[in-house]
Design a protein around this motif. Structure first.
Motif, short mmCIF file in Angstrom:
data_model
loop_
_atom_site.label_atom_id
_atom_site.label_comp_id
_atom_site.label_asym_id
_atom_site.label_seq_id
_atom_site.Cartn_x
_atom_site.Cartn_y
_atom_site.Cartn_z
N LEU A 3 0.83 -1.20 0.00
CA LEU A 3 0.00 0.00 0.00
C LEU A 3 0.86 1.25 0.00
O LEU A 3 0.58 2.22 -0.70
CB LEU A 3 -0.94 -0.01 1.21
N ARG A 4 1.91 1.24 0.78
CA ARG A 4 2.79 2.40 0.85
C ARG A 4 3.51 2.60 -0.49
O ARG A 4 3.66 3.71 -0.96
CB ARG A 4 3.79 2.23 1.99
N ASP A 5 3.96 1.53 -1.11
CA ASP A 5 4.62 1.64 -2.40
C ASP A 5 3.70 2.28 -3.42
O ASP A 5 4.10 3.15 -4.19
CB ASP A 5 5.06 0.26 -2.90
N ASP A 6 2.43 1.86 -3.44
CA ASP A 6 1.47 2.44 -4.36
C ASP A 6 1.29 3.92 -4.08
O ASP A 6 1.18 4.74 -5.00
CB ASP A 6 0.12 1.72 -4.25
N ALA A 7 1.25 4.29 -2.82
CA ALA A 7 1.06 5.70 -2.46
C ALA A 7 2.21 6.56 -2.96
O ALA A 7 2.00 7.70 -3.35
CB ALA A 7 0.91 5.83 -0.95
N LEU A 8 3.41 6.03 -2.96
CA LEU A 8 4.56 6.80 -3.38
C LEU A 8 4.59 7.05 -4.88
O LEU A 8 5.20 8.02 -5.34
CB LEU A 8 5.86 6.09 -2.98
N THR A 9 3.96 6.17 -5.64
CA THR A 9 4.08 6.26 -7.10
C THR A 9 2.79 6.63 -7.81
O THR A 9 2.80 6.86 -9.01
CB THR A 9 4.60 4.94 -7.68
N VAL A 10 1.68 6.72 -7.10
CA VAL A 10 0.42 7.08 -7.75
C VAL A 10 0.42 8.57 -8.06
O VAL A 10 0.85 9.38 -7.25
CB VAL A 10 -0.79 6.71 -6.87
#
Length: 234
Positions: A3-10
């Motif tokens: 979830l955090r990875d997605d937040a960084l790249t969205v």
């Protein structure tokens, strides 16, 4: 960490956000993320996007990710210090190959390894600006330390996950995993924008806003100060 990875790249942030949050003029951010055309000796030329692997248009609006935003921030510093774009580009390629990272300019290790790395790249490219960054303490610190890193929180893997755009004392954080990346009061999770609007709706009475949201008046005042700074930067 998914979830955090997605937040960084969205893609969440506009070019206007780049101006308000990291001090990069919106037209500059758009040129770097979209590319641009120009005339040279009667010939029409096009420059490809230089940054922002996650940037894209959503309903006609250019949006960038949190990591894109921070990379634009560092590129601006390098350009302000006289590093030509061709060498910013080549430096980015060098980092990506050496560190196997999509966004090498925002990694925490740049703070500890950067001086030697910039000096090495500068010698290879014949770029005196990069060599100065690597060998002159004052010049290097003006670009990389402390402002670029002291306002960031990092994950254990070295990627930044939160930005304190006005410094930690301002109590306002930009966290792409909270409130869709809007600046919020860290302790309460309330967007600055919401409190600023409530302040106007309540006859500019901070105490009434604080009571309505059940937070200290000092927290409302911190949000209002930050909001005023955003308006100046817009």
């Amino acid at each position: 960490m998914a979830l955090r990875d997605d937040a960084l790249t969205v893609p969440l942030f506009t070019a206007a956000d780049a101006s308000r949050l990291v001090g990069v003029p919106a037209p500059t951010a758009r040129r770097w993320l979209e590319g641009y055309s120009y005339q040279y000796r009667g010939e029409r030329r096009t420059t490809a996007p230089r940054l922002g692997p996650h940037a894209k248009h959503v309903e006609g609006v250019l949006l960038m990710s949190f990591l894109d935003l921070l990379e634009v921030r560092l590129a601006r510093r390098l350009r302000q210090r006289g590093v030509p774009w061709r060498n910013v580009d080549r430096t980015a390629v060098w980092f990506r190959d050496a560190w196997k990272a999509e966004h090498p300019f925002v990694l925490r290790r740049l703070r500890s390894d950067g001086r030697d790395v910039f000096a090495e790249i500068g010698r290879n490219l014949g770029d005196k600006a990069l060599m100065r960054i690597g060998t002159d303490q004052y010049v290097f610190d003006a670009i990389v330390e402390p402002s670029l890193f002291d306002v960031l929180d990092f994950r254990p893997d070295g990627l930044p996950e939160r930005l304190w755009p006005a410094g930690r004392d301002a109590k306002v954080v930009v966290d792409p995993a909270r409130a869709f990346g809007e600046p919020i009061l860290d302790a309460f999770g309330i967007p600055v924008r919401v409190l600023a609007r409530a302040y106007v709706a309540n006859d500019n009475d901070a105490a009434r806003v604080a009571s309505a949201f059940e937070i200290p008046v000092e927290a409302v005042e911190a949000a209002l100060r930050f909001d005023a700074g955003l308006r100046v930067a817009a």
